[in-house]
Write an enzyme that holds these catalytic residues in place. Sequence first.
Site, PDB file in Angstrom:
ATOM      1  CG  LEU B  65      -1.854  -1.254   1.264  1.00  0.00           C
ATOM      2  CD1 LEU B  65      -2.494  -1.387   2.639  1.00  0.00           C
ATOM      3  CD2 LEU B  65      -2.916  -1.162   0.191  1.00  0.00           C
ATOM      4  NE  ARG B  66       5.408   0.775  -3.488  1.00  0.00           N
ATOM      5  CZ  ARG B  66       6.514   0.037  -3.532  1.00  0.00           C
ATOM      6  NH1 ARG B  66       7.111  -0.333  -2.398  1.00  0.00           N
ATOM      7  NH2 ARG B  66       7.022  -0.350  -4.677  1.00  0.00           N
ATOM      8  CG  ASP B 307       4.923  -9.730  -4.848  1.00  0.00           C
ATOM      9  OD1 ASP B 307       4.839  -9.200  -3.724  1.00  0.00           O
ATOM     10  OD2 ASP B 307       6.001  -9.951  -5.408  1.00  0.00           O
TER      11      ASP B 307
END
Lengths: 317, 433
Positions: B65-66, B307
Site C-alpha cells: 500500500l506504500r 504481489d
Amino acid sequence: MGGNPQLDEQGALRHLLTIDGLPRQTLVQILDTAESFVAVNEQEVRKVPLLRGKAIFNLFFEPSTRTRTTFEIAAKRLSADVINLNIGTSSQSKGETLLDTVDNLAAMQADMFIVRHAQSGAAHMIARHVAPHIHVVNAGDGRHAHPTQGLLDMFTIRRYKSAFHNLRVAIVGDVLHSRVARSQIHALTTLGVPEVRVVAPKTLLPVDVAQMGVHVFHDMVAGLRDVDVVIILRLQNERMRGARLPSTQEYFHYYGLTPEKLACAKPDAIVMHPGPMNRGVEIDSRVADGGQSVILPQVTFGIAVRMAVMSILAGNS
Amino acid sequence: MMKIHLQGGRIIDPQSGLDRLGNVCVADGKIVAIGEQPPDFVADRVIDARGLCVCPGLVDLSVRLREPGNEYRATLASEMRAACAGGVTTLACPPDTEPPLDEIGLIEMLKFRAKSLHLSKVYPVAALTQKLAGERLTEMAELRDAGCIGVSQADAGLVDNQVLMRALEYAATFDITVWLRPQDVYLSRGGVAHDGVVAARLGLPAIPLAAETIAVMTILLLARETGARVHLCRLSSAMAIQMVRHAKAEGLSVTCDISIQHLHLSEIDIGYFDPNCHLVPPLRSLRDRDAIRTALADGTIDAVCSDHTPVDDDAKLLPFGETEPGASGVELLLALTLKWAAETGAPLAKALGTVTYQPARIMGVPAGQLAVGAAADLCVVDLAQWWRVDATSLKSQGKNTPFFGYELCGKVRYTLVDGLMAFEANQHGLSDS
C-alpha cells in the site's frame, strides 16, 4: 513490448542496438558499404559529404578512448558535426536522469546518438524514448552488446578469410561480462560460420551460453585446435575480486594466448582482440605483435564500419 | 445499515463446494441468507445478479500500500480502491514500508487509517527483525496482539542463520506464522534476472536457482528443528516447489504462495528489456513456470497472490538493471487466476479457492467464505466479460505491469465489504460508483 525495436515498419534499420535478431542481408549490407569507405579512407582527401549538417552526439556514460575516437573520426569523415559528451563527469553526477539528459540533447537538434552506458539495455531504453527522426547507435551497453565492434570484427575476418561458411572461430576469455563476445557470437552465427567456440573457465561463461549456438571448451588447447580465427577477450582486474579467478598469473597460464597455444590453431589462423589489451594477462606480446595478429587493422577497419553504420541509418530517415 | 439483495446469481463458495443459482441477502454487514430469500427480508437495494457469479471477496497475501513512507508511489486510498475494484476484500501488507512495520505505533496507525476508508480489510505482516536489518527481533508477540497476522523479512533477506533459527523458535513459542521469501542474499547479490538463456543473451547480471533452493532448504530444515509454522512467499522455481511437496508429505507445517506474474510469465517475457518484467524473485524458465502451474493444481501451492507493487514511472524509465523491481497487480488477481483455470482446465471453484479461503487460512483470519452469519465480504463477478489491461483500466497509482495489452476474461461488478458497497462498476464496467 512490440517487435524488433531497431527496425522500422519496412524492416529498414532505424537504430543499431544489437546484432541479435538482425537479418543476414543487413549485416552484409553494412560490411559491403564499409568496403567502399575503406577506399575513401585511403584517399588524399578522406572526407565525403554524406552527413553534412547532421549533428551527432557521442553520449558516453562510461569512459572510452578507442570507440569514442573512432566514432568521432567516422562522423567527421562523413562531414557531420560531432559533439562529445562525457556524461559520467557532468549532468549525471548532478542528479539529472538519463532520459532528462537525452531530452535536453534532443532539444539541441540532435540527429543521432552514439551511446555507451554501463547498464545492459540502456541503448534500447533511449531508442524507445527518442523522437522518430533520431537514430541511436549502441556503442556498448553493460554486458549486452557492442554491435559496431562485432561488425568490424566480421569485416576483419572477411578481409583475411574471404568467406564465413567454412570457418572455425574460437572466442577466448571472459564471455560472461563481454558485450563484445555476445555481438560477435550473434554476428558469426548469423553470417553462417558453422562452428563458433567459446573457451573459458566456468566462472567466466553464462550458464546457458550453449543455447546461443556455441560449443563450449574449458581447455584452451582443445578449444584452439584447427581454428581459423582466434578472438581474445579482455580480462578485467575486478574479476579477481568477485571470486571468479584466483590470479592473473593462473589465468595467463591456462587461458593466455602464447605462441605455443596458438600453434594448435591452423597455421594461417588470425588473432584478434577488441582492445585495450592486457599484455601478459590474456595475450603474450609475442602473439599480439606477431605475424598472425590483425589487432591494429581491426582498429583501422573500425572507422569504415562506423561510417557505414552511420550513413545507412541516416539514409533510412 | 443498508439491506442488499443479490438476486439470481450463480453462488460459489469454494470452501464448502457450494455452486448453485440463488439469492444472497445481506443485512447489518453480515450474510443473512444464501439460496432462498427469507420471507421477512425487505431489501433497500436489489441487485440483479442473473448471469453473474457471487463469490467470497478475494484474499490477497501481498499488497504493498506504500504507506507509510512511499506516498509518492501510491497511497492507502489509491491502492485500496484498486483492491476493491479487483474484488479483494481482505489483504495482507508486507512490512517493507518506510520505516518498516516493526513497532506497534506504526501498525496501529496503519490499521486506523485503513479502517477509516471503509474499503478492504488490511492485515499487516510485521517485520521479523527491527528495521528489517536482520539482527534484532521485533516485539512480535505484542505486534501479533496489535493485529499483525505474521512476521516477515519481506524482500530484505536474512544473512544470519542464527538469527533465523532464533526468530523461528521465538515465533513458535507464540504460535506466530513466519512468512519468508526464500533468498540467499549472497547468491542473489547484484542479480536482476534468472540465470538462464535470456540473461545470457541480454547480458543481465543473473540470479541462480540456488539462490532460492538453498534458502528453501535452510528454512525447511530450521522449521523442522524449531517446530515453527512457516509460510514461504513467492516461490519461483520447480525445484523449490518439489522441496515443499516433500516437506508437506513429511507433515511439516509449511504453506506457500506464488504470484500471478510467475503463474503466467517466464524469462522470455523480458523480451527487449521490458522493465515491467523486472521482478523479485526473477521470472524463471518456462519449465519452472509450468511446474508452478501444475503445483497450483495439485495443491502443493496453497495460494496465488498479486504481489502488488506499485512503482512510479520514473523508477521504471531507466536501464533494466537500474529499474525498481515489481509489478502492480491487485486488480489482475481474479482475471489471471481465472485465466490459469481456463488454460489448464482447473475447475472454477478450485481456482477461486486459491484466492479466497486458502490464503485466508494462511493469514488465520475469518475471510474468503460465504456463510450465513459471516461478514458480508463478497464480490459479484461477470465471468464472461473480456477487458483489456492498460493504464486507463487500472485504478492503482502504479501503472507498471507486464500484462499491459493482455485481453483478460472476468471483471468485478460489485464488491461488498461488511455489507457496504466498496466498489461498483458502471454499465461499461470500468468506473467507480
